[in-house]
Enzyme design. Structure first.
Site, short mmCIF file in Angstrom:
data_model
loop_
_atom_site.label_atom_id
_atom_site.label_comp_id
_atom_site.label_asym_id
_atom_site.label_seq_id
_atom_site.Cartn_x
_atom_site.Cartn_y
_atom_site.Cartn_z
N HIS A 9 42.99 31.13 27.02
CA HIS A 9 43.86 30.95 28.13
C HIS A 9 43.22 30.05 29.07
CE1 HIS A 9 40.97 34.12 29.42
NE2 HIS A 9 41.27 33.78 30.70
N CYS A 10 41.83 29.70 28.80
CA CYS A 10 41.13 28.63 29.89
C CYS A 10 40.76 27.35 29.33
CB CYS A 10 39.83 29.52 30.42
SG CYS A 10 40.26 30.97 31.32
N ILE A 11 39.98 27.32 28.29
CA ILE A 11 39.09 25.87 27.86
C ILE A 11 40.36 25.09 27.49
CG2 ILE A 11 37.50 24.76 26.74
CD1 ILE A 11 35.95 27.51 26.62
N ILE A 24 43.40 24.70 28.18
CA ILE A 24 44.49 24.40 29.32
C ILE A 24 43.77 23.78 30.53
CG2 ILE A 24 46.08 25.44 30.77
CD1 ILE A 24 46.69 27.43 28.43
N ASP A 25 42.96 24.36 31.04
CA ASP A 25 42.72 24.16 32.47
C ASP A 25 41.98 22.93 32.75
OD1 ASP A 25 43.03 26.74 32.70
OD2 ASP A 25 40.93 27.57 32.97
#
Length: 439
Positions: free
Chosen positions: A269-271, A273-274
């Protein structure tokens, strides 16, 4: 300040909005710290499971849920009108990308609309969802102030980025240092007091925008370095050099080097997208983020590189075209030893095999069936196949996408005709390599 006193006495009631991989562990951690916690989610099945003391997230045990629900320190609801009874409101909702790789703040804005409808003087609202710098004091603040109350005067606003790492047993929610920031001095004092009562260590920064930038920086750092080793993998492979051997030797240097590892693509959910949140925001300042965008291109290309290696190996080793082959993908989750499939490259690999005319199935002990996703709807419901020797032998190739610890790799080594290993698991375990192609 009345709220500051209530936080210090653990009399403040805490609301956690979004009871997923971030929100539920936070709610439990706040409950263990002595706060009464009311969790909110739009999914009624989560509420039922929490009330029954059944955890749906590995980081939270059934025993913890049962102890907290039994003592009255944790309850859950879908009724957002109950927000008015809470003193501290923490937002832990998703921040995905649109199809055009632009920030999708719809979950945040809808949640803020629900908070604004119940907002009263004296409450503290904290955003934990990862986003671009300026979100908290921009759109979030604007929505919350739409009813006439003012941040820093009537209610208080802060940002504290989540740092959960599913599957990491070295750290719990409470032991991960917590970056905190408030919109103004009073909000800062409240945010520091609240998180200081829950976490072992807090790291105050000067503004919500700085705190938002901390989380973006952490994930940009990882994305860029993973892209670097993915690019090196392709280059070294063309030279006949094993990237895994290179990394193992390089990391013996006690300074100036930090190991990152290649793979079949980015997940979680992080790398994946963010970094694009910062890329999008930078355009407002007429600036480009060339490193970030290049890293995104490299990492996004890795599933196609893996499928290219698979097709080449099938042709050269077995004399079979991918279009006439059956492939067993090992691991659907985006990382080992967790059930989380968000942005998992395994889904893309299965899709690409199908696009090339092949048949792909998967085995994952943590994911019994593929749930509905926004991007891979046609795969919904496909079930994990048993990992038995005769079943393995029925596939033309086995593709290691996620290297869960509980997989019987010895059985794969014995029964498979061809193994495509994207994680170097066979090399690490010292298993026979005669059927293995690293990709």
């Amino acid at each position: 300040m009345a709220l500051l006193d209530r936080i210090g006495a653990r009399d403040a009631k805490v609301a956690v909005l979004g009871l997923g991989y971030v929100g539920l562990p936070l709610a439990v951690t706040c409950g263990k710290a002595g706060f009464a916690v009311l969790g909110f989610d739009i999914d009624p099945t989560k509420i039922v499971q929490i009330d029954a003391g059944r955890s749906y997230i590995e980081a939270v045990s059934d025993a913890d849920l049962q102890a907290l629900t039994g003592s009255g320190h944790l309850s859950a609801t879908t009724d957002f009108t109950r927000l008015g009874a809470c003193d501290v409101i923490v937002i832990c909702v998703p921040t995905p990308l649109t199809r055009h790789r632009e920030p999708d703040l719809s979950f945040i804005t809808r949640t803020c609309d629900q908070i604004a409808a119940c907002l009263r003087p004296g409450q503290l609202v904290v955003l934990e969802s990862t986003t671009y710098p300026g979100t908290t004091t921009g759109p979030v603040k604007a929505i919350l102030e739409s009813g006439g109350l003012r941040s820093g005067q009537d209610f208080f606003l802060g940002f504290s980025p989540e740092r959960e790492d599913p599957g990491n047993r070295a750290f719990t929610t409470a032991t991960i240092p917590k970056v905190v920031a408030g919109d103004g001095a009073q909000a800062q004092a409240l945010v520091e007091a609240f998180y200081g009562a829950v976490f072992e260590r807090i790291v105050p920064v000067s503004s919500p925008s700085a705190a938002e930038a901390v989380k973006i920086t952490e994930n940009v750092f990882r994305a860029v370095n993973i892209a670097l080793v993915n690019e090196l993998k392709v280059i070294y492979d063309a030279m006949g050099i094993d990237i895994w051997e290179v990394i193992e030797a390089a990391k013996t240097k006690p300074f100036g080097y930090m190991p990152f590892y290649p793979g079949p693509g980015l997940g979680g959910h992080c790398i994946p997208i963010d970094p694009y949140y910062l890329t999008w925001k930078s355009r407002e300042y007429d600036l480009t983020t060339r490193f970030i965008e290049l890293a995104g291109e490299i990492n996004s290309a890795m599933p196609r590189h893996v499928i290219g290696r698979l097709a080449e190996a099938l042709d050269q080793r077995l004399g079979r075209a991918l279009s006439r082959s059956r492939v067993l993908v090992i691991g659907l989750a985006y990382k080992k030893n967790v059930p989380d499939i968000r942005e998992s490259p395994s889904l893309k690999l299965i899709e690409l095999i199908g696009e090339r005319g092949g048949v792909a199935e998967y085995h994952d002990p943590y994911v019994p069936a593929i749930p509905r996703t926004r991007a891979y709807g046609p795969l919904t419901g496909q079930a994990s196949v048993p990992l038995e020797r005769d079943i393995i032998a029925g596939f033309d190739a086995v593709l290691i996408s996620t290297d869960h610890d509980g997989i019987d790799y010895a059985a794969i080594a014995e029964a498979a005709s061809l193994i495509i290993d994207t994680r170097n698991v066979f090399g690490r375990l010292g298993l026979p390599m005669d059927k293995v192609v690293k990709a």
